[in-house]
Scaffold this motif. Sequence first.
Motif, short mmCIF file in Angstrom:
data_model
loop_
_atom_site.label_atom_id
_atom_site.label_comp_id
_atom_site.label_asym_id
_atom_site.label_seq_id
_atom_site.Cartn_x
_atom_site.Cartn_y
_atom_site.Cartn_z
N PHE A 48 0.84 -1.20 0.00
CA PHE A 48 0.00 0.00 0.00
C PHE A 48 0.87 1.25 0.00
N LEU A 107 -12.51 0.81 2.15
CA LEU A 107 -13.82 0.29 2.56
C LEU A 107 -14.22 -0.98 1.81
N ALA A 133 -15.35 -3.93 3.82
CA ALA A 133 -16.72 -3.95 4.34
C ALA A 133 -17.65 -4.70 3.39
N THR A 157 -19.24 -7.65 5.58
CA THR A 157 -20.49 -7.34 6.27
C THR A 157 -21.71 -8.13 5.76
N GLY A 194 -18.94 5.77 1.41
CA GLY A 194 -19.27 5.89 2.83
C GLY A 194 -20.73 5.54 3.07
N VAL A 247 -21.44 1.74 2.77
CA VAL A 247 -20.92 0.95 3.89
C VAL A 247 -21.67 1.25 5.19
N VAL A 248 -22.02 2.53 5.41
CA VAL A 248 -22.80 2.85 6.61
C VAL A 248 -24.12 2.09 6.58
N THR A 278 -23.60 -1.50 7.43
CA THR A 278 -23.38 -1.65 8.87
C THR A 278 -24.70 -1.57 9.63
N HIS A 329 -8.15 2.85 11.68
CA HIS A 329 -9.17 3.38 10.78
C HIS A 329 -10.33 3.98 11.57
N ILE A 347 -16.13 -5.53 10.30
CA ILE A 347 -17.40 -4.83 10.20
C ILE A 347 -17.36 -3.53 10.99
N PHE A 401 -14.80 -1.67 12.18
CA PHE A 401 -13.92 -0.56 11.80
C PHE A 401 -14.32 0.05 10.47
N THR A 402 -14.79 -0.76 9.52
CA THR A 402 -15.21 -0.15 8.25
C THR A 402 -16.47 0.67 8.46
N GLY A 403 -17.35 0.18 9.33
CA GLY A 403 -18.56 0.94 9.61
C GLY A 403 -18.21 2.31 10.18
N PHE A 432 -15.28 3.90 9.98
CA PHE A 432 -14.53 4.69 9.01
C PHE A 432 -15.49 5.33 8.01
N ALA A 433 -16.46 4.52 7.53
CA ALA A 433 -17.42 5.03 6.56
C ALA A 433 -18.25 6.15 7.18
N PHE A 434 -18.65 5.94 8.43
CA PHE A 434 -19.42 6.96 9.14
C PHE A 434 -18.61 8.25 9.23
N LEU A 474 -16.32 9.21 7.29
CA LEU A 474 -16.17 9.78 5.94
C LEU A 474 -17.41 10.59 5.56
N VAL A 475 -18.59 9.99 5.80
CA VAL A 475 -19.84 10.67 5.47
C VAL A 475 -19.96 11.95 6.30
N LEU A 494 -3.78 5.73 7.72
CA LEU A 494 -3.82 4.60 6.79
C LEU A 494 -2.56 3.74 6.87
#
Lengths: 296, 271, 304
Positions: free
Chosen positions: A102, A198, A201, A205, A248, A251-252, A255, B47, B95, B97-99, B101-103, B105-106, B196
């Motif tokens: 990465f 993401l 996810a 998920t 985002g 994925v939200v 979740t 994240h 689940i 951490f991505t949740g 992170f996405a939150f 981000l939004v 990151l």
Amino acid sequence: MTDLLTPFEYDYMLKAILVSGLIGGVCAFLSCFITLKGWSLMGDALSHAVVPGVSLAWIIGLPFSVGAFITGILAALTMGWIKRKSALREDAVIGVVFTSWFALGLLLLSLYPSHLNLKTIIFGNILAISDPDILQVLTIAGLSIIVLTIKWRDLLLYCFDEAHARAIGLNTGFLHFLLLSLLAATAVAALQTVGACLVVAMLVTPGATAYLLTDRFGRMLVIATLTGALCGITGAYASYFINGSTGGCIVVLQTLVFLTALIFAPKHGLLATRRLRRLATQSFTPTSMEKAGAAS
Amino acid sequence: MNWLTPLQYPFMVEALLISVLIGSVCAVLSCYLVLKGWSLMGDAISHAVLPGIVIAYMLGLPLAVGAFAAGLFCAMATGWIKACTRIKEDTVMGIVFTGMFAFGLVLFTKVQTDAHLNHILFGNILGIERADLLQTIIAAVITLSVVLIMRKDLMLFCFDPAHARAIGLNTTLMHYVLLSLLSGTIVASMQAVGILLVVAMLVTPGCTARLLTDRFDRMLMIATASSVLASCLGVYVSFFINGTTGACIVLAQTLLFLLAFATSKWRTRSV
Amino acid sequence: MTPPLSIEVSNVTVAYPNGLTALSDATFTLKQGTIAALVGVNGSGKSTLFKAIMGFVQPVSGSIRLAGDTVKESRKHKLVAYVPQSEEVDWTFPVSVWDVVMMGRYGHMNFLRIPSAEDKRMVRESLARVGMTDFQERQIGELSGGQKKRVFLARALAQNGQIILLDEPFTGVDVTTEEAIIELLRALRDEGRIILVSTHNLGSVPEFCDQVVLVNRTVLAAGPLEEVFTEDNLSRAFGGVLRQFHFESSTIQDHDGKTVKLLTDDERPLVFGKDGHLEYKDRSEREELVKQREKIEDGRVNDE
């Protein structure tokens, strides 16, 4: 009412919604295998490891998905090789390799900017996806779906009981590599939708949500794929209104669906297990008395 | 421009000093994470701090406080969901951490603080502001001193939790201490390499050291040495090639890891 | 014409990459229609031997022949079925009893693994044979220890494996189920299959086996139960691990009716009588077997 339909008037929104739904479905199908095999970290690792490929492909002039797929597979092979040759734990090896890959990707992107900018790669930008890129994504998704529908039973057996799979003559080395390739391919496809951070996810998920809702693998596949596709579609649609990152939003949403399943799932949800436990404690005294009585 | 040019700039000297500090904090902690098998936990928490940062910004709190709280929340939520369901721990972590992170981000796109996002994600060691620098140093110093004071207990906890409990250590407390230290370290290194790539700082030095020694004390020393060396090398090289500093540091870490890997192979073969 | 079923392990040595030699110079032969126990302490090479027979590890030297074929060739015939230890299975996996047994048929199915009527019939029969038909819709985690074992045995039946390897089948299983499983194993033996059971539970061995392979880093002894299961061989295989309790004539008094009762936990005890002959439950039936065997061997001597 007409407000709710405005997103569909825009060509780019329509494309974004459909592509998100498709990728959401494919990733979700694969996520059933990933969650059961315990490969979540691998999904995260490969989704980061594809990044340098995007940049390298741009420098050489290849389609981005080819480069990304190759670096993803290379990363997986490096992990396997270091794991075999050293006494380090698997998770540590994966951590070392994918972060290196990465970092290399970030460095290359900062030195040689490609047609996909850094932000797109990290967070995805499905709204600005170009038609050639859509074609690449569609090809990958199509191939993955074909391979998965043909080979899902073998992959299931491989995830469940590797020794038996070998005993009845399946080529487990091939199946291992197939699952890795599918993982890398879907990570590439999802890169532009939700971004490298993401992707995992999408690959974890929906499978976990479905696992809470059923005890049958066939049903798990159906539930996961539907959840993934619906979240993809709805998330992309909703992002138009809240004007936020599409990845985002998707994925939200996934979740939130997971959390709902976690609480309300009929058999494995929190409420259900709590109720069962209460029933067990209530009925404990009388039944044990009865048993004792019957025994004497 | 010669090899000493970077040292003529005050910001470079400052960056080198910070990288020594952060390199050693991360290295010490990485020894525990590698032995405990918590590499993914490092990735997850790093994240998950994003929404904490955004919320702290909205409330006008120091970013470090929000980040620390979000990191701990991620770890605790993971532990709780794991205990309640039959889902595997790594999946739950993915689940959660991505949740988060996405939150984050939004939330971020709604708040409009674009100036900072790149710094948080990729680090900005060459241009850290005074206030951020202070937070970084405080977080690093506290974390490092707690780890060094408790290093024997933590080692026992990683090696054999059952025994640690038997001799009267509070293992639940140790668990949360280690998680807090992890969050603290991530907050400290956030400004240098970005969230990151923090996980590389938290895994690679420990692995490098593990390849070279079988003794825990020596492992701590080797990890620290390699991490500090890599951090300085990364900062130094990034000046010349004008590339992302965080990525350069991580690649320098990788280079040392590969050297250690080759050495250990060569050693076992010659024996 | 396929050659008769057999397992021939000759001079097999297995070493792992880390330099550890798990098994050296192991030799034994098993013929059609036998139940054999693979007996040894933990780490004696039992599972390595299993892995070698299934082709998961390549011997450094020596050869393994299954019905005359190499391990690799034999895989085409799906000859070997494996019943794993309970700890090796992920019991939360979302598959039903029916699904697991159907997995035994995968090797016989087409490319897409779509079950035919024949496959379904085999699965139904196998389930009926182990008495699990009523449970076929259950998720595998919802079964008791003995039921779990029977499901995997049914899978081996559905696979139609002629050589069945069972890894510690009696741990965590109550005595009634143990007897049911033994009953089934005997029926399978009478159909001409070879059943190889790894176990560290000495007491149950005389109850179900007619051949024994004693291992401790190599094959110490192999052959008919009566010949191999001697105090001398066992103490070589188990070293100081075995606990002994001697009943002297002073213990067995006339006023006890010359009987002694032994109580143990779920593991069966192994009892030697006077002159080191084995004591076990179905002795009457077994006496016949021993006599027959003696006759055959006498016959052979006479032939020579």
